[in-house]
Design an enzyme around this catalytic site. Structure first.
Site, PDB file in Angstrom:
ATOM      1  CB  VAL A  17      -0.947  -0.006   1.235  1.00 26.25           C
ATOM      2  CG1 VAL A  17      -1.692   1.313   1.366  1.00 26.25           C
ATOM      3  CG2 VAL A  17      -1.920  -1.168   1.141  1.00 26.25           C
ATOM      4  NE  ARG A  50       3.444 -14.494  -5.782  1.00 24.48           N
ATOM      5  CZ  ARG A  50       2.135 -14.226  -5.773  1.00 24.48           C
ATOM      6  NH1 ARG A  50       1.472 -14.199  -4.633  1.00 24.48           N
ATOM      7  NH2 ARG A  50       1.488 -13.971  -6.891  1.00 24.48           N
ATOM      8  CB  VAL A 136       3.736   8.944  14.860  1.00 25.37           C
ATOM      9  CG1 VAL A 136       2.653   9.344  15.857  1.00 25.37           C
ATOM     10  CG2 VAL A 136       4.807   8.122  15.552  1.00 25.37           C
ATOM     11  N   GLY A 138       0.600   8.875  10.147  1.00 21.23           N
ATOM     12  CA  GLY A 138       0.722   8.939   8.683  1.00 21.23           C
ATOM     13  C   GLY A 138       1.250  10.260   8.169  1.00 21.23           C
ATOM     14  N   GLY A 191     -13.260  -0.874   4.172  1.00 17.46           N
ATOM     15  CA  GLY A 191     -11.813  -1.042   4.016  1.00 17.46           C
ATOM     16  C   GLY A 191     -10.991  -0.313   5.064  1.00 17.46           C
ATOM     17  CE  LYS A 209      -0.065   4.657  14.086  1.00 20.07           C
ATOM     18  NZ  LYS A 209      -1.438   4.509  13.590  1.00 20.07           N
TER      19      LYS A 209
HETATM   20  N1  NAD Z   1      -0.993   1.525   5.167  1.00 19.32           N
HETATM   21  C1  NAD Z   1      -0.972   2.611   5.910  1.00 19.32           C
HETATM   22  O1  NAD Z   1      -1.884   3.423   5.868  1.00 19.32           O
HETATM   23  C2  NAD Z   1       0.199   2.904   6.791  1.00 19.32           C
HETATM   24  C3  NAD Z   1       0.247   4.116   7.505  1.00 19.32           C
HETATM   25  C4  NAD Z   1       1.345   4.426   8.295  1.00 19.32           C
HETATM   26  C5  NAD Z   1       2.379   3.502   8.398  1.00 19.32           C
HETATM   27  N2  NAD Z   1       2.298   2.317   7.717  1.00 19.32           N
HETATM   28  C6  NAD Z   1       3.411   1.380   7.861  1.00 19.32           C
HETATM   29  O2  NAD Z   1       4.013   1.189   6.594  1.00 19.32           O
HETATM   30  C7  NAD Z   1       4.543  -0.114   6.510  1.00 19.32           C
HETATM   31  C8  NAD Z   1       3.979  -0.798   5.272  1.00 19.32           C
HETATM   32  O3  NAD Z   1       2.583  -0.846   5.379  1.00 19.32           O
HETATM   33  P1  NAD Z   1       1.650  -1.218   4.142  1.00 19.32           P
HETATM   34  O4  NAD Z   1       0.287  -0.806   4.533  1.00 19.32           O
HETATM   35  O5  NAD Z   1       2.226  -0.705   2.867  1.00 19.32           O
HETATM   36  O6  NAD Z   1       1.733  -2.810   4.170  1.00 19.32           O
HETATM   37  P2  NAD Z   1       1.510  -3.825   2.963  1.00 19.32           P
HETATM   38  O7  NAD Z   1       1.260  -5.150   3.579  1.00 19.32           O
HETATM   39  O8  NAD Z   1       0.521  -3.294   1.992  1.00 19.32           O
HETATM   40  O9  NAD Z   1       2.937  -3.827   2.248  1.00 19.32           O
HETATM   41  C9  NAD Z   1       4.057  -4.494   2.717  1.00 19.32           C
HETATM   42  C10 NAD Z   1       4.686  -5.169   1.530  1.00 19.32           C
HETATM   43  O10 NAD Z   1       5.947  -5.726   1.901  1.00 19.32           O
HETATM   44  C11 NAD Z   1       6.098  -6.943   1.203  1.00 19.32           C
HETATM   45  N3  NAD Z   1       7.091  -7.764   1.882  1.00 19.32           N
HETATM   46  C12 NAD Z   1       6.968  -8.534   2.995  1.00 19.32           C
HETATM   47  N4  NAD Z   1       8.119  -9.139   3.292  1.00 19.32           N
HETATM   48  C13 NAD Z   1       9.006  -8.754   2.342  1.00 19.32           C
HETATM   49  C14 NAD Z   1      10.367  -9.045   2.117  1.00 19.32           C
HETATM   50  N5  NAD Z   1      11.048  -9.860   2.920  1.00 19.32           N
HETATM   51  N6  NAD Z   1      10.970  -8.471   1.047  1.00 19.32           N
HETATM   52  C15 NAD Z   1      10.287  -7.644   0.237  1.00 19.32           C
HETATM   53  N7  NAD Z   1       8.990  -7.334   0.396  1.00 19.32           N
HETATM   54  C16 NAD Z   1       8.365  -7.882   1.458  1.00 19.32           C
HETATM   55  C17 NAD Z   1       4.708  -7.564   1.181  1.00 19.32           C
HETATM   56  O11 NAD Z   1       4.599  -8.499   0.141  1.00 19.32           O
HETATM   57  C18 NAD Z   1       3.849  -6.315   0.955  1.00 19.32           C
HETATM   58  O12 NAD Z   1       3.590  -6.089  -0.408  1.00 19.32           O
HETATM   59  C19 NAD Z   1       4.206  -0.787   7.833  1.00 19.32           C
HETATM   60  O13 NAD Z   1       5.280  -0.656   8.733  1.00 19.32           O
HETATM   61  C20 NAD Z   1       3.011   0.004   8.326  1.00 19.32           C
HETATM   62  O14 NAD Z   1       2.865  -0.021   9.722  1.00 19.32           O
HETATM   63  C21 NAD Z   1       1.248   2.013   6.927  1.00 19.32           C
HETATM   64  N1  HSE Z   2      -4.250   0.893  10.956  1.00 17.38           N
HETATM   65  C1  HSE Z   2      -3.871   2.238  11.221  1.00 17.38           C
HETATM   66  C2  HSE Z   2      -3.152   2.886  10.078  1.00 17.38           C
HETATM   67  C3  HSE Z   2      -1.703   2.624  10.081  1.00 17.38           C
HETATM   68  O1  HSE Z   2      -1.100   3.119  11.224  1.00 17.38           O
HETATM   69  C4  HSE Z   2      -5.103   3.071  11.498  1.00 17.38           C
HETATM   70  O2  HSE Z   2      -6.221   2.580  11.501  1.00 17.38           O
HETATM   71  O3  HSE Z   2      -4.935   4.261  11.753  1.00 17.38           O
HETATM   72 NA    NA Z   3       3.462  11.545  10.704  1.00 22.51          NA
END
Ligand code: NAD
Ligand code: HSE
Ligand code: NA
Length: 437
Positions: A17, A50, A136, A138, A191, A209
């Site tokens: 994401v 993958r 923290v 986003g 979602g 956080k």
């Molecule tokens: N999604 C959000 O809104 C959001 C907000 C703030 C912080 N974060 C942080 O951002 C980070 C990523 O979150 P996300 O939502 O993108 O997660 P996600 O699950 O969508 O993406 C993570 C990706 O990493 C890949 N992955 C896993 N192991 C791997 C490896 N060994 N090598 C390469 N790729 C690998 C997975 O296949 C996946 O596509 C997390 O630490 C999350 O806490 C996310």
């Molecule tokens: N799952 C978190 C987003 C990533 O920190 C939330 O609902 O705010």
């Molecule tokens: Na921030």
């Protein structure tokens, strides 16, 4: 301006994401990034699990690799962006990147809250940057304001709505009168909540956080294990109604504040729990899945940071901001501020933390009942601020709001009430925040 400058090479670990939006922005903003950094910013590679997985964006095949460890060890990589998440292999990859002389940008709150000091020390030793604005709330700038803008002030309190999923659920319960399960289903359908919502609804995400915020605000090491954590799965429609009747709203708050310990020292209280806040409080107006962080400091007074706390593009915005900063530093052979833990403040146990409770009790409506309830509070040395009684035939409901007392004394009072013959049921117990004593 950037012609002839050696490009800065960026390795992105994870293309989910957030990672996919980081890759997109690096491509789409290439000219502006180059102008702002002073050199072209180019992708060195994108590590994925993958190669053939469906992705939100097209990544040139020659950039994709399943060998994340090999990518971070490459000599030509200047900055590593870690957006895989989780503890391992993220931690080993970040440590390896720093050892190899790269700076790191991460969004990984879980890792920073569990083992941040190991990473901060590795960055210090390597003389490289470790930036984490996205970890923290986003897109909302809060790490940098605490780390840099407020570095000359004394922060006394941070109150945050730092989890969008739980804020969405509580907002629906407040606006529609729905129960927790129905609101959770709605959040899942839209979602906002994951199929396994534990990390969000039980407060683990907010607690991570809170640990990061407390470390930054109070220049001390605070980990997830230090955070008192309660989620929202026990919050009922009756709790939310009772809150509304008092002109308050229930929010899941991440709270980090300076409090005096029993020995008279300034200690850090850090906790995540649902609480009633007045509708007039700035955090009460944070609706749906938005986040906000309210900061109180001695010189600045009250500050509020508000915006989207999650989502691919908003989170990538924070990652790119860090990327530009560490790229500039890297180019100039300098580094930004590292960990600041000099104050080394102790964490106050929850039982010793002063809080306030709102307690709704169903009782028999007869002489002496109010006095008996008041006695239970007095017995535990808890002072009552307000009592409201509503008659209901032979029954009555008493709603008591306490003054501040230690959480242990308030909890003992509630236990006492539950055991009393005249008390039919304790229907709602909720902490109260954001009001004057
Ligand atoms: N999604 C959000 O809104 C959001 C907000 C703030 C912080 N974060 C942080 O951002 C980070 C990523 O979150 P996300 O939502 O993108 O997660 P996600 O699950 O969508 O993406 C993570 C990706 O990493 C890949 N992955 C896993 N192991 C791997 C490896 N060994 N090598 C390469 N790729 C690998 C997975 O296949 C996946 O596509 C997390 O630490 C999350 O806490 C996310
Ligand atoms: N799952 C978190 C987003 C990533 O920190 C939330 O609902 O705010
Ligand atoms: Na921030």
């Amino acid at each position: 301006m950037t012609e002839g400058e050696k490009p800065l090479k960026v390795a992105v670990l994870g293309c989910g994401v957030v990672g996919s939006q980081v890759v997109r922005l690096i491509h789409e903003q290439a000219d502006d990034l180059a102008a702002r950094v002073g050199a072209p910013v180019e992708l060195a590679g994108v590590a994925v699990r993958r190669l053939d997985a469906p992705r939100d964006i097209d990544v040139p095949a020659d950039l994709l690799t399943t060998d994340a460890a090999g990518l971070v060890a490459r000599d030509d990589v200047d900055v590593v962006v870690e957006v895989i998440g989780g503890i391992e292999p993220a931690r080993s990859l970040i440590l390896s990147a720093l050892e190899n002389g790269a700076s790191v940008v991460t969004a990984n709150k879980a890792l920073l809250a569990e083992d941040g000091p190991t990473l901060y020390e590795a960055a210090e030793k390597a003389g490289r940057d470790l930036y984490y604005e996205a970890a923290v709330a986003g897109a909302i700038p809060i790490v940098r304001p605490l780390r840099e803008s407020l570095a000359g002030d004394k922060v006394t309190r941070v109150l945050g709505i730092v989890n969008g999923t739980t804020n969405f659920i509580l907002d629906k319960m407040d606006a529609q009168g729905s129960g927790f399960e129905d609101a959770l289903e709605e959040a899942q359908a839209l979602g906002y909540a994951e199929a396994d919502p534990t990390a969000d609804v039980e407060g683990f995400d907010a607690a991570a956080k809170a640990a990061i915020l407390a470390s930054l605000a109070f220049h001390s090491r605070v980990t997830a294990a230090d955070v008192h954590r309660e989620g929202i799965s026990d919050v009922t429609a009756a709790d939310v109604r009772s809150a509304a009747d008092r002109g308050t709203v229930v929010k899941l708050l991440a709270i980090a504040e300076l409090r005096e310990s029993e020995s008279g020292e300034e200690a850090v209280s850090v906790r995540v729990h649902p609480a009633m806040i007045p509708r007039s409080h700035p955090l009460a107006s944070v609706r749906e899945a938005f986040n906000a962080v309210f900061v109180e400091s001695e010189a600045a007074g009250q500050l509020m940071f508000y915006g989207p706390g999650a989502g691919g593009a908003p989170t990538a915005s924070a990652v790119l901001g860090d990327l530009v900063t560490v790229a500039r530093n890297h180019r100039q052979g300098t580094r930004g501020v590292g960990e600041s833990a000099y104050a080394d403040r102790a964490v106050l146990p929850m039982g010793e933390t002063p809080t306030r409770y709102h307690v709704a009790i169903d009782v028999d409506d007869r002489a002496g009942v109010l006095a008996a309830v008041a006695n239970a509070f007095a017995k535990h040395d808890v002072s009552i601020q307000t009592v409201r009684q509503e008659g209901r035939g032979d029954d009555a409901q008493l709603v008591v709001v306490s003054h501040e007392a230690t959480d242990a004394r308030l909890a003992a009072t509630v236990e006492e009430l539950r055991g009393m013959d005249i008390v039919r049921d304790v229907t709602s117990v909720m902490r109260v925040e954001g009001t004057d004593e």
